[in-house]
Motif scaffolding. Structure first.
Motif, PDB file in Angstrom:
ATOM      1  N   MET A  52      11.768   1.862 -16.337  1.00  0.00           N
ATOM      2  CA  MET A  52      10.996   0.705 -15.919  1.00  0.00           C
ATOM      3  C   MET A  52      11.908  -0.415 -15.431  1.00  0.00           C
ATOM      4  O   MET A  52      11.579  -1.095 -14.496  1.00  0.00           O
ATOM      5  N   GLN A  53      13.035  -0.565 -16.062  1.00  0.00           N
ATOM      6  CA  GLN A  53      13.975  -1.610 -15.652  1.00  0.00           C
ATOM      7  C   GLN A  53      14.446  -1.429 -14.212  1.00  0.00           C
ATOM      8  O   GLN A  53      14.616  -2.381 -13.487  1.00  0.00           O
ATOM      9  N   SER A  54      14.636  -0.159 -13.794  1.00  0.00           N
ATOM     10  CA  SER A  54      15.145   0.076 -12.448  1.00  0.00           C
ATOM     11  C   SER A  54      14.155  -0.395 -11.380  1.00  0.00           C
ATOM     12  O   SER A  54      14.558  -0.853 -10.322  1.00  0.00           O
ATOM     13  N   PHE A  55      12.837  -0.304 -11.633  1.00  0.00           N
ATOM     14  CA  PHE A  55      11.852  -0.788 -10.671  1.00  0.00           C
ATOM     15  C   PHE A  55      11.918  -2.303 -10.532  1.00  0.00           C
ATOM     16  O   PHE A  55      11.787  -2.836  -9.447  1.00  0.00           O
ATOM     17  N   ARG A  56      12.125  -2.966 -11.618  1.00  0.00           N
ATOM     18  CA  ARG A  56      12.197  -4.431 -11.589  1.00  0.00           C
ATOM     19  C   ARG A  56      13.425  -4.918 -10.830  1.00  0.00           C
ATOM     20  O   ARG A  56      13.400  -5.969 -10.223  1.00  0.00           O
TER      21      ARG A  56
ATOM     22  N   GLU B 183      14.734  -4.433  -5.273  1.00  0.00           N
ATOM     23  CA  GLU B 183      14.077  -5.445  -4.441  1.00  0.00           C
ATOM     24  C   GLU B 183      13.187  -4.824  -3.366  1.00  0.00           C
ATOM     25  O   GLU B 183      12.109  -5.321  -3.091  1.00  0.00           O
ATOM     26  N   LYS B 184      13.632  -3.737  -2.740  1.00  0.00           N
ATOM     27  CA  LYS B 184      12.825  -3.102  -1.703  1.00  0.00           C
ATOM     28  C   LYS B 184      11.526  -2.580  -2.297  1.00  0.00           C
ATOM     29  O   LYS B 184      10.452  -2.771  -1.723  1.00  0.00           O
ATOM     30  N   TRP B 185      11.588  -1.932  -3.445  1.00  0.00           N
ATOM     31  CA  TRP B 185      10.388  -1.424  -4.073  1.00  0.00           C
ATOM     32  C   TRP B 185       9.444  -2.570  -4.421  1.00  0.00           C
ATOM     33  O   TRP B 185       8.233  -2.474  -4.184  1.00  0.00           O
ATOM     34  N   ARG B 186       9.976  -3.637  -4.932  1.00  0.00           N
ATOM     35  CA  ARG B 186       9.150  -4.791  -5.297  1.00  0.00           C
ATOM     36  C   ARG B 186       8.469  -5.380  -4.078  1.00  0.00           C
ATOM     37  O   ARG B 186       7.288  -5.720  -4.108  1.00  0.00           O
ATOM     38  N   LEU B 187       9.213  -5.497  -2.978  1.00  0.00           N
ATOM     39  CA  LEU B 187       8.644  -6.037  -1.743  1.00  0.00           C
ATOM     40  C   LEU B 187       7.540  -5.117  -1.214  1.00  0.00           C
ATOM     41  O   LEU B 187       6.466  -5.580  -0.823  1.00  0.00           O
ATOM     42  N   ASP B 188       7.797  -3.810  -1.207  1.00  0.00           N
ATOM     43  CA  ASP B 188       6.790  -2.848  -0.755  1.00  0.00           C
ATOM     44  C   ASP B 188       5.536  -2.930  -1.627  1.00  0.00           C
ATOM     45  O   ASP B 188       4.411  -2.898  -1.123  1.00  0.00           O
ATOM     46  N   TYR B 189       5.727  -3.026  -2.920  1.00  0.00           N
ATOM     47  CA  TYR B 189       4.600  -3.102  -3.848  1.00  0.00           C
ATOM     48  C   TYR B 189       3.791  -4.373  -3.605  1.00  0.00           C
ATOM     49  O   TYR B 189       2.557  -4.335  -3.528  1.00  0.00           O
ATOM     50  N   MET B 190       4.451  -5.494  -3.434  1.00  0.00           N
ATOM     51  CA  MET B 190       3.759  -6.761  -3.217  1.00  0.00           C
ATOM     52  C   MET B 190       3.031  -6.754  -1.874  1.00  0.00           C
ATOM     53  O   MET B 190       1.932  -7.283  -1.755  1.00  0.00           O
TER      54      MET B 190
END
Length: 76
Positions: free
Chosen positions: A1-5, A8-15
């Motif tokens: 879970m920490q790696s997703f947080r 940054e690219k994953w977070r941007l895609d998710y948002m």
């Protein structure tokens, strides 16, 4: 879970995906409200398509399309 947080690219895609879902939901709500208003104005109050278009500030073509769809749905 920490790696997703930390990713940054994953977070941007998710948002971005969340924003798109929110926009589509809101469009659907507005579309449904408009269809409901047109149904009442056309079938119950017997307003004309130009009157409805003027009242709702949308094109006559949009009103006509929705009325035709409502009629088809009622026939089923």
């Amino acid at each position: 879970m920490q790696s997703f947080r930390r990713n940054e690219k994953w977070r941007l895609d998710y948002m971005t995906l969340e924003q798109e879902y929110r926009e589509r939901y809101n469009e659907g709500v507005l579309d449904g409200e408009t269809k409901g208003k047109i149904e009442i104005l056309y079938f119950d109050m017997q307003m004309t398509i130009p009157e409805i278009a003027d009242k709702l500030s949308i094109s006559e073509e949009q009103v006509q399309d929705i009325v035709e769809n409502l009629k088809r749905t009622a026939e089923m």
